[in-house]
Design an enzyme around this catalytic site. Structure first.
Site, mmCIF file in Angstrom:
data_model
loop_
_atom_site.group_PDB
_atom_site.id
_atom_site.type_symbol
_atom_site.label_atom_id
_atom_site.label_comp_id
_atom_site.label_asym_id
_atom_site.label_seq_id
_atom_site.Cartn_x
_atom_site.Cartn_y
_atom_site.Cartn_z
ATOM 1 N N GLY A 12 0.773 -1.240 0.000
ATOM 2 C CA GLY A 12 0.000 0.000 0.000
ATOM 3 C C GLY A 12 0.803 1.287 0.000
ATOM 4 O O GLY A 12 0.282 2.339 0.385
ATOM 5 N N SER A 13 2.045 1.246 -0.481
ATOM 6 C CA SER A 13 2.817 2.499 -0.468
ATOM 7 C C SER A 13 2.285 3.487 -1.508
ATOM 8 O O SER A 13 2.346 4.706 -1.299
ATOM 9 C CB SER A 13 4.311 2.231 -0.665
ATOM 10 O OG SER A 13 4.588 1.781 -1.966
ATOM 11 N N LEU A 93 -9.018 -8.415 -13.160
ATOM 12 C CA LEU A 93 -10.413 -8.027 -12.940
ATOM 13 C C LEU A 93 -11.300 -8.602 -14.042
ATOM 14 O O LEU A 93 -11.044 -8.386 -15.232
ATOM 15 C CB LEU A 93 -10.529 -6.500 -12.902
ATOM 16 C CG LEU A 93 -9.875 -5.859 -11.679
ATOM 17 C CD1 LEU A 93 -9.672 -4.363 -11.894
ATOM 18 C CD2 LEU A 93 -10.700 -6.128 -10.428
ATOM 19 N N HIS A 110 2.287 0.524 -13.070
ATOM 20 C CA HIS A 110 3.158 -0.634 -13.301
ATOM 21 C C HIS A 110 4.616 -0.168 -13.211
ATOM 22 O O HIS A 110 4.966 0.878 -13.764
ATOM 23 C CB HIS A 110 2.870 -1.229 -14.683
ATOM 24 C CG HIS A 110 3.630 -2.489 -14.928
ATOM 25 N ND1 HIS A 110 3.265 -3.698 -14.366
ATOM 26 C CD2 HIS A 110 4.760 -2.726 -15.645
ATOM 27 C CE1 HIS A 110 4.122 -4.625 -14.744
ATOM 28 N NE2 HIS A 110 5.043 -4.065 -15.515
ATOM 29 N N VAL A 151 -4.286 -7.191 -19.220
ATOM 30 C CA VAL A 151 -3.388 -6.914 -18.093
ATOM 31 C C VAL A 151 -2.267 -6.000 -18.592
ATOM 32 O O VAL A 151 -1.609 -6.315 -19.589
ATOM 33 C CB VAL A 151 -2.769 -8.227 -17.545
ATOM 34 C CG1 VAL A 151 -1.735 -7.939 -16.464
ATOM 35 C CG2 VAL A 151 -3.863 -9.141 -17.005
ATOM 36 N N GLU A 181 7.423 5.914 -8.649
ATOM 37 C CA GLU A 181 6.008 5.530 -8.754
ATOM 38 C C GLU A 181 5.128 6.480 -7.941
ATOM 39 O O GLU A 181 4.072 6.917 -8.394
ATOM 40 C CB GLU A 181 5.786 4.113 -8.216
ATOM 41 C CG GLU A 181 6.262 3.015 -9.116
ATOM 42 C CD GLU A 181 5.830 1.645 -8.608
ATOM 43 O OE1 GLU A 181 4.659 1.470 -8.257
ATOM 44 O OE2 GLU A 181 6.685 0.752 -8.554
HETATM 45 C C1 GRF Z 1 3.935 -1.313 -7.242
HETATM 46 O O1 GRF Z 1 5.227 -1.583 -7.701
HETATM 47 C C2 GRF Z 1 2.982 -1.115 -8.399
HETATM 48 O O2 GRF Z 1 3.562 -0.499 -9.501
HETATM 49 C C3 GRF Z 1 2.620 -2.533 -8.744
HETATM 50 O O3 GRF Z 1 2.517 -3.190 -7.495
HETATM 51 C C4 GRF Z 1 3.354 -2.535 -6.541
HETATM 52 C C5 GRF Z 1 2.487 -2.150 -5.385
HETATM 53 O O4 GRF Z 1 3.225 -1.576 -4.326
HETATM 54 N N1 GRF Z 1 1.422 -2.605 -9.542
HETATM 55 P P1 GRF Z 1 2.469 -0.867 -3.127
HETATM 56 O O5 GRF Z 1 1.484 -1.901 -2.565
HETATM 57 O O6 GRF Z 1 1.749 0.328 -3.662
HETATM 58 O O7 GRF Z 1 3.518 -0.514 -2.126
#
Ligand code: GRF
Length: 198
Positions: A12-13, A93, A110, A151, A181
């Site tokens: 969940g970061s 999904l 991603h 996907v 990200e």
């Molecule tokens: C991230 O690397 C995102 O790009 C991918 O899954 C990971 C999730 O990380 N789809 P977090 O749970 O948001 O920390």
């Protein structure tokens, strides 16, 4: 104000980045529902700490993934979401989700420069291991619109490049990409919101 639903499965970061941006005023938005397909994950703790509504939709509790995703789609629609963000959601999904959600836009993040290093099974450290195995000198982040039945496909909203450095392993590369990200996801939501695309 944009009403956002966030789908999570783990750490969940990226959810945290959205919550922080909403609280800090970088996003004129509100997370109205955090939905998880797994019980007890850190992302749910983050939602609880932020005082944000959060629910789990596990296939076991519903008897099937199809039923769980139908209810999840309904819950997001009922919460009045104007945007749904897949932030580390690790199930594909299915139609029941899309049918229940209606025409609410959905985006995904991603940790690579799609279409490279994406698709089924390309998740977490596997993505970065594949980048290193290919000898790529750069990788990055993609935020794209999610498309039913696919996907890691759909119109790109935003991409950011990240260098692969000598001596990188999957963990160091993952850390460097993850920091980007968090910025990219907030930027993408702000851009969509400003363009009235959501
Ligand atoms: C991230 O690397 C995102 O790009 C991918 O899954 C990971 C999730 O990380 N789809 P977090 O749970 O948001 O920390």
């Amino acid at each position: 104000m944009l009403r956002i639903g966030v789908l999570v499965s783990g750490r969940g970061s990226n959810l945290q980045a959205i919550l922080d941006a909403c609280r800090g005023g970088r996003l004129d938005a509100q997370v109205v529902l955090v939905a998880s397909n797994r019980e007890g994950v850190p992302a749910l703790v983050r939602a609880a700490r932020a005082g944000v509504p959060h629910r789990t939709f596990t296939p076991i509790a519903y008897g099937s993934r199809i039923a769980a995703q139908r209810d999840m789609g309904r819950a997001l629609a009922t919460a009045g979401c104007g945007l749904v963000v897949l932030a580390g959601f690790d199930h594909v999904l299915g139609d029941t989700f899309w049918d229940a959600l209606g025409d609410v836009p959905v985006i995904n993040i991603h940790p690579a420069l799609l279409p490279a290093f994406g698709g089924r099974g390309m998740m977490g450290l596997k993505v970065h291991e594949a980048v290193l195995a290919a000898g790529a000198t750069e990788t990055g982040v993609t935020v794209h619109r999610a498309r039913r039945g696919t996907v890691d496909e759909g119109e790109v909203v935003l991409q950011r490049r990240v260098p692969v450095l000598p001596g990188d392993d999957a963990a160091t590369l993952s850390d460097r990409v993850l920091a980007v990200e968090h910025e990219a996801l907030v930027e993408a939501i702000a851009a969509l919101s400003a363009s009235k695309a959501v």
